[in-house]
Design a protein around this motif. Sequence first.
Motif, PDB file in Angstrom:
ATOM      1  N   PRO A   1     -45.747  56.733   0.679  1.00 59.49           N
ATOM      2  CA  PRO A   1     -44.777  55.696   0.856  1.00 59.49           C
ATOM      3  C   PRO A   1     -45.871  55.167   1.723  1.00 59.49           C
ATOM      4  O   PRO A   1     -46.261  55.524   2.227  1.00 59.49           O
ATOM      5  CB  PRO A   1     -43.585  55.620   1.178  1.00 59.49           C
ATOM      6  CG  PRO A   1     -43.370  57.385   0.280  1.00 59.49           C
ATOM      7  CD  PRO A   1     -44.259  58.091   0.156  1.00 59.49           C
ATOM      8  N   GLY A   2     -46.367  53.835   1.940  1.00 59.34           N
ATOM      9  CA  GLY A   2     -47.438  53.467   2.887  1.00 59.34           C
ATOM     10  C   GLY A   2     -48.605  53.672   2.545  1.00 59.34           C
ATOM     11  O   GLY A   2     -49.233  53.264   3.243  1.00 59.34           O
ATOM     12  N   VAL A   3     -48.867  54.568   1.366  1.00 53.94           N
ATOM     13  CA  VAL A   3     -50.762  54.911   1.305  1.00 53.94           C
ATOM     14  C   VAL A   3     -50.610  54.522   0.364  1.00 53.94           C
ATOM     15  O   VAL A   3     -50.251  55.008  -1.114  1.00 53.94           O
ATOM     16  CB  VAL A   3     -50.511  56.939   1.975  1.00 53.94           C
ATOM     17  CG1 VAL A   3     -51.643  57.022   1.644  1.00 53.94           C
ATOM     18  CG2 VAL A   3     -50.071  57.006   3.035  1.00 53.94           C
ATOM     19  N   ASP A   4     -52.698  53.790   0.193  1.00 49.97           N
ATOM     20  CA  ASP A   4     -52.562  53.191  -1.344  1.00 49.97           C
ATOM     21  C   ASP A   4     -53.711  53.719  -1.495  1.00 49.97           C
ATOM     22  O   ASP A   4     -54.012  53.763  -2.413  1.00 49.97           O
ATOM     23  CB  ASP A   4     -53.169  52.044  -0.683  1.00 49.97           C
ATOM     24  CG  ASP A   4     -51.955  50.866   0.103  1.00 49.97           C
ATOM     25  OD1 ASP A   4     -50.609  50.572  -0.900  1.00 49.97           O
ATOM     26  OD2 ASP A   4     -52.424  50.015   0.195  1.00 49.97           O
ATOM     27  N   ALA A   5     -54.506  54.783  -1.011  1.00 51.12           N
ATOM     28  CA  ALA A   5     -55.386  55.764  -1.244  1.00 51.12           C
ATOM     29  C   ALA A   5     -54.559  56.268  -1.987  1.00 51.12           C
ATOM     30  O   ALA A   5     -53.771  57.581  -1.952  1.00 51.12           O
ATOM     31  CB  ALA A   5     -56.390  56.204  -0.017  1.00 51.12           C
ATOM     32  N   GLU A   6     -55.686  57.006  -2.711  1.00 45.52           N
ATOM     33  CA  GLU A   6     -55.654  58.300  -3.793  1.00 45.52           C
ATOM     34  C   GLU A   6     -54.924  59.688  -2.971  1.00 45.52           C
ATOM     35  O   GLU A   6     -55.674  60.232  -1.917  1.00 45.52           O
ATOM     36  CB  GLU A   6     -56.697  58.703  -4.678  1.00 45.52           C
ATOM     37  CG  GLU A   6     -57.363  57.516  -6.113  1.00 45.52           C
ATOM     38  CD  GLU A   6     -58.286  58.341  -6.499  1.00 45.52           C
ATOM     39  OE1 GLU A   6     -58.007  59.073  -7.239  1.00 45.52           O
ATOM     40  OE2 GLU A   6     -58.424  57.502  -7.148  1.00 45.52           O
ATOM     41  N   ARG A   7     -54.409  60.299  -3.651  1.00 47.98           N
ATOM     42  CA  ARG A   7     -54.048  61.394  -3.060  1.00 47.98           C
ATOM     43  C   ARG A   7     -53.497  62.618  -3.643  1.00 47.98           C
ATOM     44  O   ARG A   7     -52.744  62.442  -4.661  1.00 47.98           O
ATOM     45  CB  ARG A   7     -52.526  61.255  -1.603  1.00 47.98           C
ATOM     46  CG  ARG A   7     -53.336  60.776  -0.772  1.00 47.98           C
ATOM     47  CD  ARG A   7     -53.758  60.933   0.713  1.00 47.98           C
ATOM     48  NE  ARG A   7     -53.697  62.033   1.729  1.00 47.98           N
ATOM     49  CZ  ARG A   7     -54.383  63.499   1.821  1.00 47.98           C
ATOM     50  NH1 ARG A   7     -55.671  63.281   1.094  1.00 47.98           N
ATOM     51  NH2 ARG A   7     -54.359  63.895   2.111  1.00 47.98           N
ATOM     52  N   CYS A   8     -54.171  63.908  -3.720  1.00 46.26           N
ATOM     53  CA  CYS A   8     -53.460  65.780  -4.481  1.00 46.26           C
ATOM     54  C   CYS A   8     -53.518  66.638  -3.430  1.00 46.26           C
ATOM     55  O   CYS A   8     -54.149  66.580  -2.675  1.00 46.26           O
ATOM     56  CB  CYS A   8     -54.699  64.840  -5.683  1.00 46.26           C
ATOM     57  SG  CYS A   8     -56.075  65.149  -4.846  1.00 46.26           S
ATOM     58  N   VAL A   9     -53.068  67.155  -4.250  1.00 48.38           N
ATOM     59  CA  VAL A   9     -52.645  68.334  -3.728  1.00 48.38           C
ATOM     60  C   VAL A   9     -53.824  69.390  -5.052  1.00 48.38           C
ATOM     61  O   VAL A   9     -52.941  69.584  -5.549  1.00 48.38           O
ATOM     62  CB  VAL A   9     -51.288  68.862  -3.111  1.00 48.38           C
ATOM     63  CG1 VAL A   9     -50.263  69.062  -4.256  1.00 48.38           C
ATOM     64  CG2 VAL A   9     -51.878  70.402  -2.639  1.00 48.38           C
ATOM     65  N   VAL A  10     -54.784  70.575  -4.678  1.00 54.26           N
ATOM     66  CA  VAL A  10     -54.979  71.503  -5.513  1.00 54.26           C
ATOM     67  C   VAL A  10     -54.257  73.079  -5.405  1.00 54.26           C
ATOM     68  O   VAL A  10     -54.214  73.311  -3.811  1.00 54.26           O
ATOM     69  CB  VAL A  10     -56.668  71.660  -5.050  1.00 54.26           C
ATOM     70  CG1 VAL A  10     -56.858  72.463  -6.445  1.00 54.26           C
ATOM     71  CG2 VAL A  10     -57.266  70.161  -5.714  1.00 54.26           C
ATOM     72  N   ILE A  11     -53.589  73.417  -5.797  1.00 57.70           N
ATOM     73  CA  ILE A  11     -53.170  74.630  -5.891  1.00 57.70           C
ATOM     74  C   ILE A  11     -53.813  75.943  -6.984  1.00 57.70           C
ATOM     75  O   ILE A  11     -54.355  75.297  -8.137  1.00 57.70           O
ATOM     76  CB  ILE A  11     -51.415  74.405  -6.489  1.00 57.70           C
ATOM     77  CG1 ILE A  11     -50.553  73.786  -6.547  1.00 57.70           C
ATOM     78  CG2 ILE A  11     -50.925  76.022  -6.476  1.00 57.70           C
ATOM     79  CD1 ILE A  11     -49.428  73.207  -6.581  1.00 57.70           C
ATOM     80  N   MET A  12     -53.905  76.501  -6.305  1.00 57.91           N
ATOM     81  CA  MET A  12     -55.022  77.889  -6.612  1.00 57.91           C
ATOM     82  C   MET A  12     -54.734  79.038  -6.556  1.00 57.91           C
ATOM     83  O   MET A  12     -53.473  79.216  -5.591  1.00 57.91           O
ATOM     84  CB  MET A  12     -56.613  77.475  -5.693  1.00 57.91           C
ATOM     85  CG  MET A  12     -57.321  76.135  -5.460  1.00 57.91           C
ATOM     86  SD  MET A  12     -58.385  76.297  -4.790  1.00 57.91           S
ATOM     87  CE  MET A  12     -58.052  75.924  -3.523  1.00 57.91           C
ATOM     88  N   ARG A  13     -54.993  79.855  -6.997  1.00 60.93           N
ATOM     89  CA  ARG A  13     -54.527  81.352  -7.129  1.00 60.93           C
ATOM     90  C   ARG A  13     -55.588  82.471  -7.138  1.00 60.93           C
ATOM     91  O   ARG A  13     -56.409  82.017  -8.156  1.00 60.93           O
ATOM     92  CB  ARG A  13     -53.560  81.828  -8.789  1.00 60.93           C
ATOM     93  CG  ARG A  13     -52.438  81.063  -8.012  1.00 60.93           C
ATOM     94  CD  ARG A  13     -51.391  81.182  -9.196  1.00 60.93           C
ATOM     95  NE  ARG A  13     -49.931  79.998  -8.961  1.00 60.93           N
ATOM     96  CZ  ARG A  13     -49.278  80.147  -9.931  1.00 60.93           C
ATOM     97  NH1 ARG A  13     -49.843  79.978 -11.451  1.00 60.93           N
ATOM     98  NH2 ARG A  13     -48.529  78.540 -10.170  1.00 60.93           N
ATOM     99  N   VAL A  14     -55.738  83.539  -7.085  1.00 58.56           N
ATOM    100  CA  VAL A  14     -56.483  84.637  -7.834  1.00 58.56           C
ATOM    101  C   VAL A  14     -56.166  85.148  -9.296  1.00 58.56           C
ATOM    102  O   VAL A  14     -54.419  85.409  -9.415  1.00 58.56           O
ATOM    103  CB  VAL A  14     -56.396  85.585  -6.638  1.00 58.56           C
ATOM    104  CG1 VAL A  14     -57.798  87.088  -7.400  1.00 58.56           C
ATOM    105  CG2 VAL A  14     -57.187  85.402  -5.223  1.00 58.56           C
ATOM    106  N   ILE A  15     -56.984  85.071  -9.606  1.00 61.41           N
ATOM    107  CA  ILE A  15     -56.695  85.430 -11.588  1.00 61.41           C
ATOM    108  C   ILE A  15     -56.057  87.007 -11.367  1.00 61.41           C
ATOM    109  O   ILE A  15     -56.936  87.893 -10.852  1.00 61.41           O
ATOM    110  CB  ILE A  15     -57.709  85.078 -12.106  1.00 61.41           C
ATOM    111  CG1 ILE A  15     -58.103  83.685 -12.408  1.00 61.41           C
ATOM    112  CG2 ILE A  15     -57.368  85.708 -13.711  1.00 61.41           C
ATOM    113  CD1 ILE A  15     -59.396  83.386 -12.972  1.00 61.41           C
TER     114      ILE A  15
END
Length: 204
Positions: A190-204
């Motif tokens: 809320p209140g943030v117009d810019a794109e935001r994401c979270v990249v979830i990573m694991r070791v195979i």
Amino acid sequence: MSRERLEAGLAGMSLQVSAEAVDKLLAYRDLLVKWNRTYNLTSLRDPEQMLSLHLLDSLAIRPMVGQGPLLDVGSGAGLPGIPLAIICPELEVTSVDTVQKKVSFQQQVAIELGLRNLRPVHARVEEMQGRFPRITSRAFSELAQFVALTRHLLAPGGEWLAMKGQFPEDELAALPADIQVPVIEGLRVPGVDAERCVVIMRVI
């Protein structure tokens, strides 16, 4: 005004936060404004913008953090580690940064707000020891470097949570072959117009 905006933002993110935690979030924002005048902890100066761009943005990853412990790398002024420690008193948060003045600020916040679950550390992350089931960063580095510097700290079966702006296509392509990316979750703040994401990573 600030309290109403913050509470509305938290509700908009479906986060149930106690009144005491809201008080501490606002107190943290006020300390950040105060220290920022002397120590330049963040380029953001507007106290109202800090509600969305710092506090709510940091809390957007709460559903992915799990039970912890959590390591916040390149934490700077304590983002996202301090807001998460405030709303989750049961979550053990270790925040690491190489800049002493930023760690000193975090230590002062922990003292003034009584955050016994927050452990600020002045160190280079590649020299740290320990194992963490979740390691997060917010604008710390490119994904491949984030993984390389912290791989020795990730507990077996653990995950990296890298907070990013736009979809980091080039960074994803540069990841080592043994790194799996099960989820890239868009973050609505809320209140943030810019794109935001979270990249979830694991070791195979």
